[in-house]
Write a protein that holds these residues in place. Sequence first.
Motif, PDB file in Angstrom:
ATOM      1  N   TYR A   6       0.865  -1.186   0.000  1.00 44.00           N
ATOM      2  CA  TYR A   6       0.000   0.000   0.000  1.00 44.00           C
ATOM      3  C   TYR A   6       0.897   1.230   0.000  1.00 44.00           C
ATOM      4  CZ  TYR A   6      -3.688  -3.195   1.493  1.00 44.00           C
ATOM      5  OH  TYR A   6      -4.579  -4.238   1.555  1.00 44.00           O
ATOM      6  N   PHE A   8       2.162   5.016  -2.542  1.00 39.05           N
ATOM      7  CA  PHE A   8       1.981   5.798  -3.764  1.00 39.05           C
ATOM      8  C   PHE A   8       3.355   5.977  -4.403  1.00 39.05           C
ATOM      9  CE2 PHE A   8       2.761   8.844  -0.410  1.00 39.05           C
ATOM     10  CZ  PHE A   8       3.631   9.759  -0.977  1.00 39.05           C
ATOM     11  N   THR A  32      -2.759   1.744  -4.524  1.00 35.86           N
ATOM     12  CA  THR A  32      -2.448   3.165  -4.365  1.00 35.86           C
ATOM     13  C   THR A  32      -3.266   3.768  -3.227  1.00 35.86           C
ATOM     14  OG1 THR A  32      -1.834   3.423  -6.671  1.00 35.86           O
ATOM     15  CG2 THR A  32      -2.444   5.424  -5.495  1.00 35.86           C
ATOM     16  N   VAL A  33      -2.558   4.445  -2.333  1.00 35.69           N
ATOM     17  CA  VAL A  33      -3.194   5.159  -1.227  1.00 35.69           C
ATOM     18  C   VAL A  33      -3.328   6.617  -1.658  1.00 35.69           C
ATOM     19  CG1 VAL A  33      -2.955   5.850   1.191  1.00 35.69           C
ATOM     20  CG2 VAL A  33      -2.170   3.577   0.457  1.00 35.69           C
ATOM     21  N   ASN A  34      -4.506   7.126  -1.619  1.00 33.08           N
ATOM     22  CA  ASN A  34      -4.767   8.489  -2.079  1.00 33.08           C
ATOM     23  C   ASN A  34      -4.435   9.494  -0.976  1.00 33.08           C
ATOM     24  OD1 ASN A  34      -5.879  10.943  -2.876  1.00 33.08           O
ATOM     25  ND2 ASN A  34      -7.490   9.935  -4.075  1.00 33.08           N
ATOM     26  N   MET A  35      -3.256  10.098  -1.091  1.00 29.62           N
ATOM     27  CA  MET A  35      -2.800  11.021  -0.056  1.00 29.62           C
ATOM     28  C   MET A  35      -3.582  12.336  -0.110  1.00 29.62           C
ATOM     29  SD  MET A  35      -0.388   9.124   1.249  1.00 29.62           S
ATOM     30  CE  MET A  35       0.880  10.017   2.158  1.00 29.62           C
ATOM     31  N   VAL A  36      -4.025  12.706  -1.307  1.00 30.27           N
ATOM     32  CA  VAL A  36      -4.745  13.979  -1.454  1.00 30.27           C
ATOM     33  C   VAL A  36      -6.045  13.943  -0.661  1.00 30.27           C
ATOM     34  CG1 VAL A  36      -5.847  15.563  -3.093  1.00 30.27           C
ATOM     35  CG2 VAL A  36      -3.694  14.418  -3.706  1.00 30.27           C
ATOM     36  N   SER A  37      -6.727  12.798  -0.710  1.00 22.77           N
ATOM     37  CA  SER A  37      -7.978  12.680   0.063  1.00 22.77           C
ATOM     38  C   SER A  37      -7.687  12.195   1.496  1.00 22.77           C
ATOM     39  CB  SER A  37      -8.940  11.725  -0.627  1.00 22.77           C
ATOM     40  OG  SER A  37      -8.449  10.407  -0.567  1.00 22.77           O
ATOM     41  N   ARG A  38      -6.406  12.191   1.868  1.00 19.93           N
ATOM     42  CA  ARG A  38      -5.963  11.814   3.228  1.00 19.93           C
ATOM     43  C   ARG A  38      -6.459  10.415   3.637  1.00 19.93           C
ATOM     44  NH1 ARG A  38      -3.219  15.311   5.812  1.00 19.93           N
ATOM     45  NH2 ARG A  38      -3.737  14.671   7.925  1.00 19.93           N
ATOM     46  N   GLU A  39      -6.466   9.534   2.653  1.00 18.71           N
ATOM     47  CA  GLU A  39      -6.856   8.143   2.910  1.00 18.71           C
ATOM     48  C   GLU A  39      -5.956   7.502   3.978  1.00 18.71           C
ATOM     49  OE1 GLU A  39      -6.833   5.981  -0.777  1.00 18.71           O
ATOM     50  OE2 GLU A  39      -7.319   4.074   0.208  1.00 18.71           O
ATOM     51  N   HIS A  40      -4.701   7.937   4.025  1.00 19.86           N
ATOM     52  CA  HIS A  40      -3.736   7.339   4.965  1.00 19.86           C
ATOM     53  C   HIS A  40      -4.025   7.715   6.417  1.00 19.86           C
ATOM     54  CE1 HIS A  40      -2.371  11.284   3.821  1.00 19.86           C
ATOM     55  NE2 HIS A  40      -1.397  11.278   4.691  1.00 19.86           N
TER      56      HIS A  40
END
Lengths: 208, 208
Positions: A6, A8, A32-40
């Motif tokens: 997991y 990007f 892919t972990v979506n950093m923009v939507s703060r998925e992490h």
Amino acid sequence: MAVKVYGFIGSNAVYRVLASLYEKNVDFEFITVNMVSREHKRPLFLARNPFGQVPAFEDGDLTLFESRAITKYVARKYADQGTELILKDPIQMAIQTVWMEVENQKFDRASWKLMEIAMGRVRGGPELVAEYEKKLSDVLDVYEARLKENKYLAGDGFTLADLHHQPNIYFLMSTRVKRLFESRPHVRAWVADILSRPAWLKLMAFSP
Amino acid sequence: MAVKVYGFIGSNAVYRVLASLYEKNVDFEFITVNMVSREHKRPLFLARNPFGQVPAFEDGDLTLFESRAITKYVARKYADQGTELILKDPIQMAIQTVWMEVENQKFDRASWKLMEIAMGRVRGGPELVAEYEKKLSDVLDVYEARLKENKYLAGDGFTLADLHHQPNIYFLMSTRVKRLFESRPHVRAWVADILSRPAWLKLMAFSP
């Protein structure tokens, strides 16, 4: 079932893990972990890594985080295939461990700050840049002496001690910090060597 | 022939190594390095550790540096005596490795800066103190959740994952940073436990 990573593309810690998988010829699934939507920072990802950082790694029921813990797991689990990333002889392994700790304690701390400055994450005035370039230079002076006597940090062969450096060096080679590597002949040759390895080139061509 | 530790009393990295030797019941010879006369920056010592820092370690012809590399060597070489500092099961070892990396990447970076400020080595204005206390608090929040489910970081037993924390925590417990440990009940119990281990108490009574 393939192992899962997991992360990007662009994260140096994710590259560290992927480099170990390519060196070991291990198939993986990349999520892919979506950093923009703060998925992490959401519960589902925090269950994989309570620090909310990439990468996280899964092998069946086992979940791991911290890139260097994952590379060690990969190196041990797939000991008998691909590049020998952890040396088996106890004395050689002890020497390899020294240089892995040097990377973690010395190289990473200096180079990461310079990366953060280059990425604009840390306000890097001339004094701060000079302070960390001095720290990195001191480390590279030791590496220059070491690499004069040994082709790789742990000895004759490429191991995790070298691999753990690849992502930060790759990044810094596109910044003005490059000159600190280039001005030391044995460091320069080592950098050219480790960044032209087939596994690293495969990783550079990877797109999820 | 006893193993040799080069260092001085008061160095957290030296304590880390000595703690592992006491846990393993390994006899050692302690050679004091005179920091005041800058003995650690002279050629004889630099041959043992090119970074000119304590500790250095010798076992016969083998010379090692970096405290966490030395503790791992000690744990592996003396695997069958004293405390089991590295777990044998590959899955358990992988989980232990995660928490050792957390110590190195997260805990040590936050706590060491606070130690440097407390020692007066780094000018620590209120902003810097707050920044690093926040970093340490974030790490301790993760530890609190982990230690609620497990007595020690790697699981049921004390391992190197805990041991590597002992020196920095011991130091910080005599500073105002203590409150960050005390305010989290499971962290507080863990701190009390690891600082009252027989091996740690023996180390506290050691005088070269």
